[in-house]
Scaffold this active site. Structure first.
Site, PDB file in Angstrom:
ATOM      1  N   SER A 168       0.788  -1.319   0.398  1.00 19.34           N
ATOM      2  CA  SER A 168       0.022  -0.068   0.019  1.00 19.34           C
ATOM      3  C   SER A 168       0.916   1.317  -0.042  1.00 19.34           C
ATOM      4  O   SER A 168       2.031   1.169   0.354  1.00 19.34           O
ATOM      5  CB  SER A 168      -0.993  -0.153   1.315  1.00 19.34           C
ATOM      6  OG  SER A 168      -1.479   1.082   1.550  1.00 19.34           O
ATOM      7  N   TYR A 199      -3.131  -0.420   9.973  1.00 20.85           N
ATOM      8  CA  TYR A 199      -3.042  -0.623   8.592  1.00 20.85           C
ATOM      9  C   TYR A 199      -1.402  -0.272   8.100  1.00 20.85           C
ATOM     10  O   TYR A 199      -0.954  -1.086   7.538  1.00 20.85           O
ATOM     11  CB  TYR A 199      -4.287   0.046   7.745  1.00 20.85           C
ATOM     12  CG  TYR A 199      -4.200  -0.449   6.393  1.00 20.85           C
ATOM     13  CD1 TYR A 199      -4.732  -1.385   5.998  1.00 20.85           C
ATOM     14  CD2 TYR A 199      -3.534   0.534   5.454  1.00 20.85           C
ATOM     15  CE1 TYR A 199      -4.784  -1.874   4.449  1.00 20.85           C
ATOM     16  CE2 TYR A 199      -3.406   0.405   4.159  1.00 20.85           C
ATOM     17  CZ  TYR A 199      -4.206  -0.857   3.731  1.00 20.85           C
ATOM     18  OH  TYR A 199      -4.169  -1.290   2.069  1.00 20.85           O
TER      19      TYR A 199
END
Length: 261
Positions: free
Chosen positions: A144, A157
């Site tokens: 990501s 996250y």
């Protein structure tokens, strides 16, 4: 072209029942790969299998949680014994919990780490052991932009995806001698059903992303397919330990003032 041909290859894609996972799986299917998808939800597996079969792909589905190492080991063994070798592994399954760090429950933090970081390690280890025996394999971890940047409310996250970036590099370091390439893809902001509510003109976050992205648009799920096929194919045999960010150029720039054209 031969370099990108995935005929006679099998790709296991975790969490490929919708969204970006499905788009990447379709790219592999178009390149000739046989697809094996996973989910924890039977109805999602059934719908996804129908979708893939309608497109003419050879596909099968398995229901299990990638964080359960015992069940995952049983399923990987079943796949290789009943379907065939897993040539390509894409660790795509993941979750996100948007909570300010000071308010986040420790149990929720641990769950995100477990799914987004420990799960990929479990799957890479199980599949990687078999790839080591065969002296060949491709593993792609879906990282990501949060592997590189921080953002409000996504501490767990970002911690998981930062860890996944380093896990990718470490596995590449350890397994390169076995002719296994371990790389990552870092998607930017993409137009999916999840982002639909915030992608209309005038929404502050939509305007922020359009302004922040040099390309001037959200990514389309299909924009991930070329990179996925490249990293899964012979074309990337000397590419190892890399994270390719498919982000329209966000990580390349500091951005621009909102009034600048």
């Amino acid at each position: 072209m031969y370099l990108f041909d995935l005929k006679n290859k099998r790709a296991l894609i975790t969490g490929a029942t919708h969204g970006l996972g499905m788009a990447m799986a379709e790219g592999l299917g178009d390149a000739g790969a046989e697809l094996i998808i996973t989910s924890t939800t039977p109805s999602k597996i059934e719908n996804a299998l129908a979708h893939y079969k309608a497109k003419g792909y050879k596909v099968s589905g398995f229901i299990f949680d990638v964080t359960d190492e015992k069940v995952a080991a049983e399923k990987v063994a079943e796949i290789e014994e009943t379907i065939g070798t897993i040539d390509i592994l894409i660790n795509n399954a993941g979750i996100i919990k948007r909570v300010p760090a000071e308010n986040m429950e420790i149990a929720d933090f641990r769950q995100v780490i477990d799914v987004d970081l420990v799960g990929p390690f479990i799957m890479a280890q199980l599949v990687g052991r078999r790839m080591i025996e065969r002296k060949e394999g491709k593993i792609i971890n879906i990282c990501s932009m949060m592997s590189e940047l921080g953002r409000n409310t996504v501490s767990a996250y970002a911690a998981a995806k930062g860890g996944l970036k380093m896990l990718t590099r470490n596995l590449a370091t350890e397994w390169a001698k076995h002719n296994i390439q371990v790389n990552g893809i870092g998607p930017g902001y993409f137009a999916t059903s999840q982002t639909a509510p915030i992608r209309h003109d005038g929404h502050p976050f939509n305007d922020f992303i359009i302004n922040r992205t040099p390309t001037g648009r959200w990514g389309n799920p299909e924009d991930l397919q070329g990179t996925t096929v490249f990293l899964a194919s012979k074309a990337s045999d000397f590419v190892n330990g890399q994270i390719i960010y498919v982000d329209g150029g966000i990580l390349a720039t500091i951005g621009k003032p909102s009034n600048e054209q």
